[in-house]
Design a protein around this motif. Structure first.
Motif, PDB file in Angstrom:
ATOM      1  N   GLY A 347       0.784  -1.225   0.000  1.00 41.77           N
ATOM      2  CA  GLY A 347       0.000   0.000   0.000  1.00 41.77           C
ATOM      3  C   GLY A 347       0.813   1.271   0.000  1.00 41.77           C
ATOM      4  N   VAL A 348       2.147   1.154   0.065  1.00 42.70           N
ATOM      5  CA  VAL A 348       3.030   2.326   0.020  1.00 42.70           C
ATOM      6  C   VAL A 348       3.827   2.283  -1.283  1.00 42.70           C
ATOM      7  CG1 VAL A 348       4.917   3.579   1.128  1.00 42.70           C
ATOM      8  CG2 VAL A 348       3.187   2.422   2.525  1.00 42.70           C
ATOM      9  N   PHE A 349       3.711   3.334  -2.056  1.00 41.91           N
ATOM     10  CA  PHE A 349       4.325   3.411  -3.382  1.00 41.91           C
ATOM     11  C   PHE A 349       5.325   4.562  -3.418  1.00 41.91           C
ATOM     12  CE2 PHE A 349       0.261   1.421  -3.537  1.00 41.91           C
ATOM     13  CZ  PHE A 349       0.318   0.458  -4.529  1.00 41.91           C
ATOM     14  N   CYS A 350       6.307   4.475  -4.315  1.00 34.21           N
ATOM     15  CA  CYS A 350       7.357   5.496  -4.426  1.00 34.21           C
ATOM     16  C   CYS A 350       7.430   6.015  -5.861  1.00 34.21           C
ATOM     17  CB  CYS A 350       8.711   4.924  -4.022  1.00 34.21           C
ATOM     18  SG  CYS A 350       8.779   4.316  -2.327  1.00 34.21           S
ATOM     19  N   ALA A 351       7.788   7.280  -6.012  1.00 30.68           N
ATOM     20  CA  ALA A 351       7.837   7.878  -7.349  1.00 30.68           C
ATOM     21  C   ALA A 351       8.820   9.033  -7.385  1.00 30.68           C
ATOM     22  CB  ALA A 351       6.440   8.367  -7.752  1.00 30.68           C
ATOM     23  N   GLY A 352       9.228   9.376  -8.594  1.00 25.29           N
ATOM     24  CA  GLY A 352      10.036  10.568  -8.812  1.00 25.29           C
ATOM     25  C   GLY A 352      11.507  10.369  -8.541  1.00 25.29           C
ATOM     26  N   GLU A 353      12.156  11.443  -8.118  1.00 23.67           N
ATOM     27  CA  GLU A 353      13.604  11.440  -7.980  1.00 23.67           C
ATOM     28  C   GLU A 353      14.084  10.627  -6.786  1.00 23.67           C
ATOM     29  OE1 GLU A 353      17.283  14.629  -7.755  1.00 23.67           O
ATOM     30  OE2 GLU A 353      15.281  15.405  -8.238  1.00 23.67           O
ATOM     31  N   MET A 354      13.178  10.233  -5.890  1.00 26.55           N
ATOM     32  CA  MET A 354      13.597   9.402  -4.755  1.00 26.55           C
ATOM     33  C   MET A 354      13.908   7.971  -5.187  1.00 26.55           C
ATOM     34  SD  MET A 354      10.083   8.603  -2.607  1.00 26.55           S
ATOM     35  CE  MET A 354      10.958   7.645  -1.372  1.00 26.55           C
ATOM     36  N   LEU A 355      13.559   7.597  -6.408  1.00 32.43           N
ATOM     37  CA  LEU A 355      13.901   6.281  -6.949  1.00 32.43           C
ATOM     38  C   LEU A 355      15.349   6.284  -7.423  1.00 32.43           C
ATOM     39  CD1 LEU A 355      10.679   5.694  -9.091  1.00 32.43           C
ATOM     40  CD2 LEU A 355      11.161   4.808  -6.795  1.00 32.43           C
ATOM     41  N   ASP A 356      15.944   5.113  -7.491  1.00 29.99           N
ATOM     42  CA  ASP A 356      17.350   4.974  -7.874  1.00 29.99           C
ATOM     43  C   ASP A 356      17.504   4.997  -9.387  1.00 29.99           C
ATOM     44  OD1 ASP A 356      20.065   4.498  -7.947  1.00 29.99           O
ATOM     45  OD2 ASP A 356      19.878   2.345  -7.559  1.00 29.99           O
ATOM     46  N   TRP A 357      17.419   6.211  -9.944  1.00 33.81           N
ATOM     47  CA  TRP A 357      17.631   6.396 -11.381  1.00 33.81           C
ATOM     48  C   TRP A 357      18.146   7.819 -11.559  1.00 33.81           C
ATOM     49  CZ3 TRP A 357      14.585   9.773 -14.667  1.00 33.81           C
ATOM     50  CH2 TRP A 357      13.633  10.498 -13.961  1.00 33.81           C
ATOM     51  N   GLU A 358      18.663   8.094 -12.696  1.00 27.61           N
ATOM     52  CA  GLU A 358      19.072   9.460 -13.017  1.00 27.61           C
ATOM     53  C   GLU A 358      18.870   9.696 -14.494  1.00 27.61           C
ATOM     54  OE1 GLU A 358      23.399  10.469 -13.177  1.00 27.61           O
ATOM     55  OE2 GLU A 358      23.672   8.452 -12.363  1.00 27.61           O
ATOM     56  N   ALA A 359      18.716  10.942 -14.837  1.00 24.87           N
ATOM     57  CA  ALA A 359      18.484  11.300 -16.231  1.00 24.87           C
ATOM     58  C   ALA A 359      19.210  12.598 -16.527  1.00 24.87           C
ATOM     59  CB  ALA A 359      16.992  11.471 -16.504  1.00 24.87           C
ATOM     60  N   PRO A 360      19.628  12.786 -17.769  1.00 28.37           N
ATOM     61  CA  PRO A 360      20.254  14.067 -18.116  1.00 28.37           C
ATOM     62  C   PRO A 360      19.213  15.171 -18.168  1.00 28.37           C
ATOM     63  CG  PRO A 360      19.988  12.721 -20.077  1.00 28.37           C
ATOM     64  CD  PRO A 360      19.588  11.866 -18.916  1.00 28.37           C
ATOM     65  N   THR A 361      19.677  16.419 -18.128  1.00 26.80           N
ATOM     66  CA  THR A 361      18.776  17.531 -18.365  1.00 26.80           C
ATOM     67  C   THR A 361      18.324  17.488 -19.815  1.00 26.80           C
ATOM     68  OG1 THR A 361      20.683  18.934 -18.864  1.00 26.80           O
ATOM     69  CG2 THR A 361      19.852  18.987 -16.614  1.00 26.80           C
ATOM     70  N   GLY A 362      17.355  18.306 -20.132  1.00 21.74           N
ATOM     71  CA  GLY A 362      16.844  18.303 -21.496  1.00 21.74           C
ATOM     72  C   GLY A 362      15.430  17.777 -21.572  1.00 21.74           C
ATOM     73  N   GLY A 363      14.725  17.742 -20.439  1.00 19.41           N
ATOM     74  CA  GLY A 363      13.348  17.273 -20.403  1.00 19.41           C
ATOM     75  C   GLY A 363      13.189  15.865 -19.895  1.00 19.41           C
ATOM     76  N   TYR A 364      14.278  15.108 -19.865  1.00 14.97           N
ATOM     77  CA  TYR A 364      14.188  13.704 -19.444  1.00 14.97           C
ATOM     78  C   TYR A 364      13.799  13.578 -17.972  1.00 14.97           C
ATOM     79  CZ  TYR A 364      16.886  13.135 -23.766  1.00 14.97           C
ATOM     80  OH  TYR A 364      17.320  13.182 -25.063  1.00 14.97           O
ATOM     81  N   LEU A 365      14.365  14.427 -17.134  1.00 16.99           N
ATOM     82  CA  LEU A 365      14.151  14.302 -15.692  1.00 16.99           C
ATOM     83  C   LEU A 365      12.698  14.596 -15.324  1.00 16.99           C
ATOM     84  CD1 LEU A 365      15.581  13.720 -12.999  1.00 16.99           C
ATOM     85  CD2 LEU A 365      16.018  16.169 -12.813  1.00 16.99           C
ATOM     86  N   ILE A 366      12.150  15.689 -15.830  1.00 20.03           N
ATOM     87  CA  ILE A 366      10.765  16.025 -15.518  1.00 20.03           C
ATOM     88  C   ILE A 366       9.820  14.971 -16.085  1.00 20.03           C
ATOM     89  CG2 ILE A 366       8.901  17.660 -16.035  1.00 20.03           C
ATOM     90  CD1 ILE A 366      10.824  19.920 -15.596  1.00 20.03           C
ATOM     91  N   THR A 367      10.083  14.518 -17.298  1.00 21.43           N
ATOM     92  CA  THR A 367       9.234  13.477 -17.884  1.00 21.43           C
ATOM     93  C   THR A 367       9.251  12.222 -17.015  1.00 21.43           C
ATOM     94  OG1 THR A 367       9.600  14.292 -20.134  1.00 21.43           O
ATOM     95  CG2 THR A 367       8.839  12.027 -19.923  1.00 21.43           C
ATOM     96  N   GLY A 368      10.435  11.823 -16.545  1.00 21.76           N
ATOM     97  CA  GLY A 368      10.536  10.645 -15.699  1.00 21.76           C
ATOM     98  C   GLY A 368       9.780  10.804 -14.391  1.00 21.76           C
ATOM     99  N   CYS A 369       9.831  11.991 -13.805  1.00 20.77           N
ATOM    100  CA  CYS A 369       9.100  12.226 -12.560  1.00 20.77           C
ATOM    101  C   CYS A 369       7.595  12.160 -12.785  1.00 20.77           C
ATOM    102  CB  CYS A 369       9.494  13.576 -11.970  1.00 20.77           C
ATOM    103  SG  CYS A 369      11.176  13.607 -11.277  1.00 20.77           S
ATOM    104  N   LEU A 370       7.120  12.789 -13.846  1.00 25.72           N
ATOM    105  CA  LEU A 370       5.700  12.725 -14.163  1.00 25.72           C
ATOM    106  C   LEU A 370       5.261  11.288 -14.429  1.00 25.72           C
ATOM    107  CD1 LEU A 370       5.449  15.801 -16.570  1.00 25.72           C
ATOM    108  CD2 LEU A 370       4.575  15.680 -14.239  1.00 25.72           C
ATOM    109  N   ALA A 371       6.076  10.568 -15.192  1.00 27.86           N
ATOM    110  CA  ALA A 371       5.721   9.203 -15.588  1.00 27.86           C
ATOM    111  C   ALA A 371       5.677   8.256 -14.396  1.00 27.86           C
ATOM    112  CB  ALA A 371       6.706   8.693 -16.638  1.00 27.86           C
ATOM    113  N   THR A 372       6.654   8.373 -13.485  1.00 26.55           N
ATOM    114  CA  THR A 372       6.650   7.478 -12.324  1.00 26.55           C
ATOM    115  C   THR A 372       5.557   7.865 -11.331  1.00 26.55           C
ATOM    116  OG1 THR A 372       8.405   8.807 -11.279  1.00 26.55           O
ATOM    117  CG2 THR A 372       9.084   6.827 -12.514  1.00 26.55           C
TER     118      THR A 372
END
Length: 391
Positions: A347-372
């Protein structure tokens, strides 16, 4: 009593609250800061780069390597979906020359205002200055201005951010609640410290253009900036992961010239001209690139062409993590289901930058946060509606 609690009001948390409320749940969105979306607003100060239009395989490769859950999130909510989402909030967008997508107004504030209005219409209750302090049994515990608060929702989505920009709320202290489940934080999309010689002070703040930065198999044609602190900017950020992991950083001062062309130009008679003037004349190097060559190339070898094509940048390592645009590290994916639910806390879910991933700038980071945020909320919605109703 709320059906769902979302903790963290950045892009991932806002998206999670949106999806959960749209699914009919009563949602509380809690954030430790006095106002929400602070890092999101900061990202928009220089132009809010929401995403980047390119083939899906290229987009995923730029963010990768990715665990299956991240691939699923981005496949279901990629650039096209981000564009449609922004337009759904009344924000028209345009495509830059490199495929990057920006709101026409460039800023984040109009989009955030429209998003908050939508969440209000959906009945989302926003609580600021609510700092999450872990669990007491099944209860979420918050420190608030009115004392401790306890909530026991059906589902929780954690969108607590990374460990950079502590003044905006992302300090990584939440990791203390997840011993054994968090990969160590490291700076991402950051600059590097350089101990400049005195002759470089006149170039502080100057952009370095028409270059290619290389680290390992990564190449960046983006601009960077010489600062008192070192070297930074989009061009550096694009190769920062490879440099952080040990690759040497070099700069090609003439990326559109083959090495032989550089050698032929250098072989031209220079007469009484100084070497610096000769380099400026035959190679058309501007003062900033000439200064870089002098900084890292002296004493010059007899054959300058290879050095000009691959000038080593001597640096002292990354700038401090709190100055990084984002961070690597966080909740490890093997501790999560494919729906981003913690395996040891149903019942507890995690999303966004607190997950163990990274992305370059250029729109990838915000897209990944929205998507997760969307993926976690959809899984949470299914979980909440699949369990027995409360009495």
């Amino acid at each position: 009593m709320a059906d769902a609690v979302v903790i963290g009001a950045g892009p991932a948390g806002l998206m999670a609250a949106d999806v959960l409320a749209s699914g009919g749940l009563q949602v509380i969105l809690a954030d430790a800061m006095p106002s929400i979306g602070r890092k999101f607003l900061m990202a928009g100060k220089s132009g809010l780069n929401l995403t980047k239009v390119e083939p899906e395989a290229e987009f995923l490769a730029a963010v990768g390597p990715l665990p299956p859950a991240m691939q699923k999130a981005l496949s279901e909510f990629g650039p096209d979906e981000v564009i449609a989402w922004a337009k759904g909030l009344g924000q028209q967008v345009f495509t830059g020359s490199t495929g990057r997508i920006f709101p026409n107004v460039m800023k984040a504030s109009p989009l955030l205002r429209a998003w908050l209005a939508r969440l209000a219409d959906l009945g989302v209750s926003i609580r600021t200055r609510w700092r999450w302090d872990g669990w007491d049994g099944a209860d979420l515990v918050f420190e608030t201005s009115e004392g401790r608060a306890f909530l026991q929702p059906r589902v929780t989505v954690l969108a607590l951010g990374g460990a950079s920009w502590a003044r905006l709320g992302a300090n990584g202290l939440w990791a203390q609640q997840f011993e054994g489940s968090v990969a160590p934080f490291a700076p991402a999309n950051m600059g590097f410290r350089v101990a400049w010689s005195d002759h470089m002070t006149r170039h502080f703040g100057a952009p370095i253009k028409s270059i290619a930065l290389k680290a390992g198999d990564q190449v960046s044609r983006g601009e960077c900036v010489i600062s008192e602190r070192g070297i930074e900017g989009g061009g550096v950020y694009a190769v920062s992961r490879a440099v952080r992991e040990g690759a040497a950083l070099t700069v090609d001062l003439l990326p559109d010239w083959l090495e032989q062309r550089v050698a032929d130009a250098l072989a031209k008679p220079r007469g009484k001209a100084s070497l610096s003037n000769h380099l400026r004349k035959v190679l058309r190097l501007d003062p900033v690139r000439l200064a870089l060559l002098a900084e890292f190339g002296r004493p010059y070898p007899n054959d300058l062409a290879p050095l000009i094509k691959a000038l080593p940048i001597r640096h002292l390592g990354p700038r401090p993590m709190d100055e990084a645009i984002s961070t690597a590290g966080g909740i490890m994916f093997d501790k999560l289901t494919d729906g981003l639910m913690l395996r040891d806390r149903p019942g507890v879910f995690c999303a966004g930058e607190m997950l163990d991933w990274e992305a370059p700038t250029g729109g990838y980071l915000i897209t990944g946060c929205l998507a997760t945020g969307r993926l976690a909320a959809r899984a949470a919605l299914h979980f909440a509606t699949d369990i027995r109703p409360r009495d």
